[in-house]
Design a protein around this motif. Sequence first.
Motif, PDB file in Angstrom:
ATOM      1  N   LEU A 183       3.373   0.085  -8.822  1.00 26.92           N
ATOM      2  CA  LEU A 183       4.583   1.046  -8.988  1.00 26.92           C
ATOM      3  C   LEU A 183       4.253   2.599  -7.672  1.00 26.92           C
ATOM      4  O   LEU A 183       3.460   3.020  -8.346  1.00 26.92           O
ATOM      5  CB  LEU A 183       5.014   1.759 -10.531  1.00 26.92           C
ATOM      6  CG  LEU A 183       5.938   0.311 -10.428  1.00 26.92           C
ATOM      7  CD1 LEU A 183       5.241  -0.589 -11.030  1.00 26.92           C
ATOM      8  CD2 LEU A 183       6.939   0.993 -11.947  1.00 26.92           C
ATOM      9  N   THR A 184       4.949   2.796  -7.264  1.00 24.40           N
ATOM     10  CA  THR A 184       4.983   3.809  -6.672  1.00 24.40           C
ATOM     11  C   THR A 184       5.533   5.180  -6.940  1.00 24.40           C
ATOM     12  O   THR A 184       6.839   5.385  -7.652  1.00 24.40           O
ATOM     13  CB  THR A 184       5.851   4.148  -5.125  1.00 24.40           C
ATOM     14  OG1 THR A 184       4.894   3.052  -4.542  1.00 24.40           O
ATOM     15  CG2 THR A 184       5.595   4.961  -3.974  1.00 24.40           C
ATOM     16  N   LEU A 185       4.782   6.134  -7.224  1.00 23.60           N
ATOM     17  CA  LEU A 185       5.658   7.861  -7.637  1.00 23.60           C
ATOM     18  C   LEU A 185       6.677   8.560  -6.606  1.00 23.60           C
ATOM     19  O   LEU A 185       5.894   8.956  -5.756  1.00 23.60           O
ATOM     20  CB  LEU A 185       4.539   8.722  -8.341  1.00 23.60           C
ATOM     21  CG  LEU A 185       4.341   9.809  -8.716  1.00 23.60           C
ATOM     22  CD1 LEU A 185       5.361  10.022  -9.850  1.00 23.60           C
ATOM     23  CD2 LEU A 185       3.108  10.812  -8.293  1.00 23.60           C
ATOM     24  N   GLU A 198       8.108   3.794  -9.066  1.00 29.75           N
ATOM     25  CA  GLU A 198       9.446   2.686  -8.395  1.00 29.75           C
ATOM     26  C   GLU A 198       8.538   1.817  -7.703  1.00 29.75           C
ATOM     27  O   GLU A 198       8.233   2.277  -7.341  1.00 29.75           O
ATOM     28  CB  GLU A 198      11.053   4.106  -8.142  1.00 29.75           C
ATOM     29  CG  GLU A 198      10.260   4.221  -7.076  1.00 29.75           C
ATOM     30  CD  GLU A 198      11.624   4.751  -6.788  1.00 29.75           C
ATOM     31  OE1 GLU A 198      13.033   4.648  -6.800  1.00 29.75           O
ATOM     32  OE2 GLU A 198      11.642   5.161  -5.121  1.00 29.75           O
ATOM     33  N   THR A 199       9.710   0.942  -7.116  1.00 24.44           N
ATOM     34  CA  THR A 199       9.108   0.080  -5.995  1.00 24.44           C
ATOM     35  C   THR A 199       8.312   0.066  -6.420  1.00 24.44           C
ATOM     36  O   THR A 199       7.169  -0.675  -5.574  1.00 24.44           O
ATOM     37  CB  THR A 199       9.171   1.186  -4.701  1.00 24.44           C
ATOM     38  OG1 THR A 199      10.460   2.034  -4.481  1.00 24.44           O
ATOM     39  CG2 THR A 199       9.424   0.126  -3.340  1.00 24.44           C
ATOM     40  N   PRO A 200       8.517  -1.752  -7.833  1.00 24.28           N
ATOM     41  CA  PRO A 200       7.170  -2.268  -7.519  1.00 24.28           C
ATOM     42  C   PRO A 200       7.120  -3.219  -6.486  1.00 24.28           C
ATOM     43  O   PRO A 200       7.848  -3.697  -6.846  1.00 24.28           O
ATOM     44  CB  PRO A 200       6.925  -3.107  -9.553  1.00 24.28           C
ATOM     45  CG  PRO A 200       8.727  -2.759  -9.060  1.00 24.28           C
ATOM     46  CD  PRO A 200       9.573  -1.890  -8.481  1.00 24.28           C
ATOM     47  N   ILE A 201       5.371  -3.460  -6.277  1.00 26.07           N
ATOM     48  CA  ILE A 201       5.234  -4.725  -4.824  1.00 26.07           C
ATOM     49  C   ILE A 201       4.026  -5.363  -6.310  1.00 26.07           C
ATOM     50  O   ILE A 201       3.037  -4.688  -6.706  1.00 26.07           O
ATOM     51  CB  ILE A 201       4.207  -3.609  -4.206  1.00 26.07           C
ATOM     52  CG1 ILE A 201       3.349  -2.638  -4.053  1.00 26.07           C
ATOM     53  CG2 ILE A 201       5.908  -3.067  -3.582  1.00 26.07           C
ATOM     54  CD1 ILE A 201       3.089  -2.595  -2.483  1.00 26.07           C
ATOM     55  N   THR A 202       3.727  -6.893  -5.088  1.00 27.86           N
ATOM     56  CA  THR A 202       2.296  -7.281  -6.061  1.00 27.86           C
ATOM     57  C   THR A 202       1.384  -6.767  -5.351  1.00 27.86           C
ATOM     58  O   THR A 202       1.310  -6.669  -4.096  1.00 27.86           O
ATOM     59  CB  THR A 202       2.913  -8.267  -5.664  1.00 27.86           C
ATOM     60  OG1 THR A 202       4.072  -9.329  -6.363  1.00 27.86           O
ATOM     61  CG2 THR A 202       1.677  -9.707  -5.734  1.00 27.86           C
ATOM     62  N   ALA A 203       0.527  -6.179  -6.391  1.00 22.85           N
ATOM     63  CA  ALA A 203      -0.678  -5.810  -6.294  1.00 22.85           C
ATOM     64  C   ALA A 203      -1.930  -7.056  -6.012  1.00 22.85           C
ATOM     65  O   ALA A 203      -3.455  -6.462  -5.375  1.00 22.85           O
ATOM     66  CB  ALA A 203      -1.405  -4.786  -6.188  1.00 22.85           C
ATOM     67  N   ALA A 204      -2.092  -7.735  -7.345  1.00 20.27           N
ATOM     68  CA  ALA A 204      -2.415  -8.919  -7.098  1.00 20.27           C
ATOM     69  C   ALA A 204      -2.504  -9.473  -7.972  1.00 20.27           C
ATOM     70  O   ALA A 204      -1.357 -10.105  -9.023  1.00 20.27           O
ATOM     71  CB  ALA A 204      -3.661  -7.784  -8.042  1.00 20.27           C
ATOM     72  N   THR A 205      -3.580 -11.049  -8.347  1.00 17.98           N
ATOM     73  CA  THR A 205      -2.524 -11.994  -8.997  1.00 17.98           C
ATOM     74  C   THR A 205      -3.997 -12.687 -10.031  1.00 17.98           C
ATOM     75  O   THR A 205      -4.770 -12.446  -9.831  1.00 17.98           O
ATOM     76  CB  THR A 205      -1.967 -13.741  -8.651  1.00 17.98           C
ATOM     77  OG1 THR A 205      -2.424 -14.031  -7.705  1.00 17.98           O
ATOM     78  CG2 THR A 205      -0.530 -12.678  -7.654  1.00 17.98           C
ATOM     79  N   MET A 206      -2.986 -13.480 -11.215  1.00 15.57           N
ATOM     80  CA  MET A 206      -4.426 -13.946 -11.759  1.00 15.57           C
ATOM     81  C   MET A 206      -3.671 -15.189 -12.223  1.00 15.57           C
ATOM     82  O   MET A 206      -2.717 -15.290 -12.852  1.00 15.57           O
ATOM     83  CB  MET A 206      -4.856 -13.204 -12.700  1.00 15.57           C
ATOM     84  CG  MET A 206      -6.224 -13.853 -13.914  1.00 15.57           C
ATOM     85  SD  MET A 206      -6.403 -12.333 -15.805  1.00 15.57           S
ATOM     86  CE  MET A 206      -6.917 -11.061 -14.346  1.00 15.57           C
ATOM     87  N   ARG A 207      -4.527 -16.461 -12.176  1.00 14.53           N
ATOM     88  CA  ARG A 207      -4.544 -18.269 -13.345  1.00 14.53           C
ATOM     89  C   ARG A 207      -5.032 -17.986 -14.377  1.00 14.53           C
ATOM     90  O   ARG A 207      -6.219 -17.669 -14.782  1.00 14.53           O
ATOM     91  CB  ARG A 207      -5.334 -18.801 -12.229  1.00 14.53           C
ATOM     92  CG  ARG A 207      -4.151 -19.149 -10.696  1.00 14.53           C
ATOM     93  CD  ARG A 207      -3.537 -18.832 -10.301  1.00 14.53           C
ATOM     94  NE  ARG A 207      -2.502 -20.583 -11.086  1.00 14.53           N
ATOM     95  CZ  ARG A 207      -1.405 -20.829 -10.787  1.00 14.53           C
ATOM     96  NH1 ARG A 207      -0.230 -19.702 -10.026  1.00 14.53           N
ATOM     97  NH2 ARG A 207      -0.604 -21.777 -11.662  1.00 14.53           N
TER      98      ARG A 207
END
Length: 230
Positions: A183-185, A198-207
Amino acid sequence: MTVPPEAPRPDAPRPSRTAWIARTWDRIPTGWFAGMLTAVFLAVTAGFGGLAQAAVPPIPELEPGDTHVNDQFALTVERAVLIDELPEAGITTEPGQRVLAIVLTAENVWNRALPSEGSSGLRAGVRIAELGDEPAAAIARFDDTTFSPYLQPRVPAELVLTWAIDRGVLADRDEIEVVLRDLTLRKGELVVAGEYWETPITAATMRLDVTDVGAGADAEAEADAEGQDG
């Protein structure tokens, strides 16, 4: 009486081509230069595939136990569990539903307390790809089952995030994808005051592999106790 213009002398020197270019260049408005340079830049860019071809860095793929750090939290996802019910974590289920629980450690790396719930808290930063954009139904501490805890700066906390899912959607050893979002401050001005995320963006994934524990350890212990009493 009108005097006719004097005819040019055959031996008079003609203006050079460079002098004509200089006079013409001086008459071009200054604002045109930026337009011409932009046109040249776009033409060259198009020749190399256009602006849309700029390389986009791939989203990091983490392993269980890896830590993802952003401006709010350091998150370490540990395991995924499928269980019949888990009221201790603050979640209720309907008939035909089970509970998917993600256990992770979260450390607040900001300079003040942050919520686990809400659109600016940890809840906004974790998703399960197979469940779409559905946030966790409940968040609780693993050690004392405090619901919706606030996370103090630099104090790691082991948490349980839970979702109610229909029975049969997941099974033992199924693989899920955990999506971690940054999220961005923002600092409010005029209408909205204060600071918010706000404005969440995908930064990492995990299986993660899901472990089905059935009714859970507590239910099994109670059943064993009842069998011994009988």
